[in-house]
Design a protein around this motif. Structure first.
Motif, PDB file in Angstrom:
ATOM      1  N   ASN A  69     -10.884 -15.445   2.700  1.00 57.92           N
ATOM      2  CA  ASN A  69      -9.736 -15.597   3.401  1.00 57.92           C
ATOM      3  C   ASN A  69      -8.408 -15.540   2.520  1.00 57.92           C
ATOM      4  OD1 ASN A  69      -7.978 -15.835   5.635  1.00 57.92           O
ATOM      5  ND2 ASN A  69      -8.767 -17.867   6.345  1.00 57.92           N
ATOM      6  N   HIS A  71      -5.270 -13.546   0.719  1.00 53.68           N
ATOM      7  CA  HIS A  71      -4.110 -12.568   1.197  1.00 53.68           C
ATOM      8  C   HIS A  71      -3.265 -12.148   0.303  1.00 53.68           C
ATOM      9  CE1 HIS A  71      -5.291 -13.158   5.444  1.00 53.68           C
ATOM     10  NE2 HIS A  71      -5.684 -14.037   4.846  1.00 53.68           N
ATOM     11  N   PHE A 353     -12.512  -6.438   9.618  1.00 50.09           N
ATOM     12  CA  PHE A 353     -11.212  -6.700   9.947  1.00 50.09           C
ATOM     13  C   PHE A 353     -10.334  -5.477  10.415  1.00 50.09           C
ATOM     14  CE2 PHE A 353     -12.302  -9.727   6.701  1.00 50.09           C
ATOM     15  CZ  PHE A 353     -12.271 -10.843   7.329  1.00 50.09           C
ATOM     16  N   GLU A 362      -5.292  -7.811  10.340  1.00 48.41           N
ATOM     17  CA  GLU A 362      -5.866  -8.551   9.138  1.00 48.41           C
ATOM     18  C   GLU A 362      -6.056  -7.841   7.786  1.00 48.41           C
ATOM     19  OE1 GLU A 362      -4.855 -11.717   9.279  1.00 48.41           O
ATOM     20  OE2 GLU A 362      -6.677 -12.194   8.290  1.00 48.41           O
ATOM     21  N   ARG A 366      -5.640  -9.261   3.960  1.00 51.01           N
ATOM     22  CA  ARG A 366      -6.935  -9.864   3.553  1.00 51.01           C
ATOM     23  C   ARG A 366      -7.645  -8.973   2.732  1.00 51.01           C
ATOM     24  NH1 ARG A 366     -10.854 -13.859   6.825  1.00 51.01           N
ATOM     25  NH2 ARG A 366      -9.059 -13.932   8.456  1.00 51.01           N
ATOM     26  N   GLU A 432       2.093 -13.406   6.740  1.00 56.37           N
ATOM     27  CA  GLU A 432       1.892 -11.870   6.465  1.00 56.37           C
ATOM     28  C   GLU A 432       2.963 -10.867   6.649  1.00 56.37           C
ATOM     29  OE1 GLU A 432      -1.691 -10.598   8.250  1.00 56.37           O
ATOM     30  OE2 GLU A 432      -2.931 -12.324   7.699  1.00 56.37           O
ATOM     31  N   ILE A 442      -0.602 -17.222   9.910  1.00 59.34           N
ATOM     32  CA  ILE A 442      -1.745 -17.826  10.313  1.00 59.34           C
ATOM     33  C   ILE A 442      -1.865 -19.239   9.885  1.00 59.34           C
ATOM     34  CG2 ILE A 442      -4.277 -17.974   9.469  1.00 59.34           C
ATOM     35  CD1 ILE A 442      -4.154 -15.332   8.666  1.00 59.34           C
ATOM     36  N   LYS A 447      -3.897 -16.885  14.559  1.00 54.49           N
ATOM     37  CA  LYS A 447      -2.907 -15.973  13.908  1.00 54.49           C
ATOM     38  C   LYS A 447      -2.088 -15.368  15.052  1.00 54.49           C
ATOM     39  CE  LYS A 447      -2.695 -11.429  11.862  1.00 54.49           C
ATOM     40  NZ  LYS A 447      -3.128 -10.524  11.117  1.00 54.49           N
ATOM     41  N   LEU A 476      -9.106 -16.324  14.972  1.00 53.09           N
ATOM     42  CA  LEU A 476      -9.832 -15.453  13.982  1.00 53.09           C
ATOM     43  C   LEU A 476     -11.079 -15.951  13.767  1.00 53.09           C
ATOM     44  CD1 LEU A 476      -7.005 -15.156  11.342  1.00 53.09           C
ATOM     45  CD2 LEU A 476      -7.795 -13.398  12.804  1.00 53.09           C
ATOM     46  N   PRO A 480     -12.405 -12.153  14.464  1.00 51.92           N
ATOM     47  CA  PRO A 480     -11.945 -11.750  13.416  1.00 51.92           C
ATOM     48  C   PRO A 480     -11.161 -10.201  13.182  1.00 51.92           C
ATOM     49  CG  PRO A 480     -14.261 -11.622  13.047  1.00 51.92           C
ATOM     50  CD  PRO A 480     -13.808 -12.625  14.403  1.00 51.92           C
ATOM     51  N   GLU A 482      -9.453  -9.208  15.812  1.00 50.16           N
ATOM     52  CA  GLU A 482      -8.263  -9.058  16.541  1.00 50.16           C
ATOM     53  C   GLU A 482      -8.157  -8.271  17.576  1.00 50.16           C
ATOM     54  OE1 GLU A 482      -4.809 -10.125  13.285  1.00 50.16           O
ATOM     55  OE2 GLU A 482      -6.345  -8.785  12.524  1.00 50.16           O
TER      56      GLU A 482
END
Ligand code: NG6
Ligand code: CA
Length: 508
Positions: A69, A71, A353, A362, A366, A432, A442, A447, A476, A480, A482
């Motif tokens: 996890n 980023h 993702f 993501e 990510r 992000e 997040i 998120k 998430l 995950p 989305e």
């Protein structure tokens, strides 16, 4: 007698001094940051989604900790790099989007950037590979003269660069302040608006000259059989051969590491792979069965193995923190017809993702993230801690024992113990940033993506940019990918996350 005593005293003193120097050296580990380009979370085989084996990258994970996890700050290159080197989110500063190849230096020389900070701790700093943060003063880079300011003016001691990207002109390396191999009788002219030589062939007019064809844009000047973004002329003797990138950068890194092995050093090793144009060295061509994108992935894996070997041969593994990560997530077709779409098969470059490079979802940020340090970071571990590359600045400051100055690196926090997997403490929240300047935040398993009227889908790159006019809220931990927007179901959570993002935006 007196003389003998004095000799003993001198010897003891020398021993103490050398012990102190040694201890100091040990307390200041080298930092090697392998910063890849456009590598997706699922592109490396140790993450479990790849149809391609990446044994050297997997070995690094086996010897260290693999983060699930972590980023980059942004879903594109320039802002991610800006945040990494300044400790400040790029979206706070105008003009830090994807930079043209003739942009001026984007990082102010007046601030203490990451290499400047490490310099205070006595580090030798190098950047080798892709730069893409602009060069030169207001007028941009003087390709035929001294190219400054640049990395050397913000604290690097050595630089060997692709000035912008592989697909942007000028297609020449810049070493320290100068274009490598430039013949002064054949000066370089660069223009991003119009052709500099109306008679010169372009990708648009002369596709018969190309060894790799553009799928969209990328049809200006032709260099090494590939048309690029932007026009250039001159500099014939200095033009690079894309197929040699990996070899050249590994060689330069080897030189820097061996030259500096007795001092603490920071190597920002910024690969061209696996960005477009994907032109692997012939020894990798056809080896992946997945076309050029797979081949350059194998080349990247080889590169990681070589860097590791160089550190091992110089007996530096116990004193070197190695970090492997990417500037943004994956993209498949990014402007060239390189079979990346057709030959993808079962490979899942973004893992589970959603989205990819450019996107607010993501897979935009990510990214693969591995940390290894022999004897210091426990081998073979995974961490699901939330970590942001903006925190390298404050975490490295802690590592090397220098304070972060007031008003510097305002978004960076010390998460060194998370980075070294000594604690599984997550960042409290993380922001992000997407191509279209949409921000997401997040916190824990939640998120939030702010509403945006920007384009939601880029047909050219086939990317979901993640924008909706309505706000989005995802859990998430259960979703995950989305897919399930919970904004209407949890209005209080939505407000809390929206307020959190607003409060981060208000900070300076
Ligand atoms: C885009 C380019 C893309 C790539 C990207 C930068 C077009 C249509 N696309 O503008 O090919 O170069 O910029 O990638 O020109 S990055 O990883 O450096 O951000
Ligand atoms: Ca990139």
């Amino acid at each position: 007698m007196m003389q003998a005593k004095r000799n003993i005293a001198v010897t003891v003193l020398l021993l103490v001094v050398s012990f102190v120097i040694h201890a100091q050296k040990n307390s200041k580990p080298n930092i090697v940051l392998i910063y890849t380009d456009d590598l997706g979370y699922g592109d490396i085989s140790c993450n479990g989604y790849s149809a391609i084996q990446t044994p050297n990258i997997d070995k690094l994970a086996k010897k260290g900790v693999n983060f699930t996890n972590a980023h980059s700050t942004s879903a594109t290159c320039t802002p991610s790099r800006y945040s990494l080197l300044t400790g400040q989110y790029a979206w706070r500063k105008d003009g830090t989007g994807i930079a043209p190849g003739d942009a001026s230096l984007l990082i102010p020389t007046t601030i203490t950037s990451l290499p400047g900070l490490l310099k205070k701790a006595g580090y030798q700093n190098a950047v080798i590979g892709k730069w893409h943060l602009g060069l030169g003063g207001k007028e941009g880079p003087e390709w035929n003269g001294k190219i400054a300011p640049g990395p050397l003016e913000i604290g690097f001691d050595y630089s060997f660069l692709i000035p912008a990207t592989g697909d942007r002109v000028p297609c020449v390396f810049v070493e320290n302040h100068h274009v490598v191999n430039l013949d002064q009788k054949d000066p370089i002219t660069v223009n991003y608006k119009e052709p500099v030589d109306p008679n010169a062939p372009t990708g648009k007019n002369n596709p018969e000259l190309l060894k790799m064809h553009p799928s969209h844009e990328h049809d200006n000047s032709i260099v090494n059989g590939v048309s690029r973004i932007g026009y250039m002329k001159g500099g014939k003797a200095a033009l690079w051969k894309d197929e040699d990138f990996a070899d050249v950068f590994v060689r330069k890194a080897g030189q820097f590491i061996t030259d500096n092995k007795s001092k603490p050093f920071f190597l920002f090793f910024s690969t061209h792979d696996i960005h477009v144009p994907r032109l692997a060295h012939e020894r990798f061509v056809g080896k992946s069965g997945m076309g050029p994108r797979g081949d350059v992935l194998l080349q990247l894996d080889w590169t990681v193995g070589e860097i590791y070997k160089i550190l091992e041969e110089n007996k530096l593994l116990k004193n070197t923190l190695i970090i492997f990560t990417s500037d943004n997530g994956q993209v498949i077709d990014d402007g060239y017809k390189d079979e990346s779409v057709e030959k993808l098969g079962t490979h899942k470059p973004g893992g589970n993702f959603r989205g990819g490079k450019y996107s607010a979802f993501e897979a935009g940020t990510r990214v693969p993230f591995i940390v290894s340090w022999k004897g210091k970071v426990k081998a073979g571990k995974k961490s699901d801690a939330l970590f942001s590359q903006v925190d390298f600045y404050a975490s490295f400051a802690k590592l090397v024992g220098v304070p972060v100055e007031q008003n510097m690196a305002a978004d960076s926090r010390d998460y060194l113990s998370t980075l070294l997997n000594q604690k599984s403490m997550s960042r409290e929240y993380l922001v992000e940033h997407s191509l279209t300047n949409t921000l997401s935040v997040i916190k824990g398993n939640w998120k939030y993506i702010e509403p945006s009227g920007a384009m939601a889908f880029n047909k050219k790159t086939n990317t979901e940019l993640g924008n909706l006019k309505a706000p989005q809220l995802y859990d998430l931990s259960t979703d995950p990918g989305e897919k399930n927007n919970l904004a209407e179901k949890y209005p209080e959570k939505l407000t809390e996350m929206k307020n959190l993002l607003e409060s981060v935006k208000q900070k300076k």
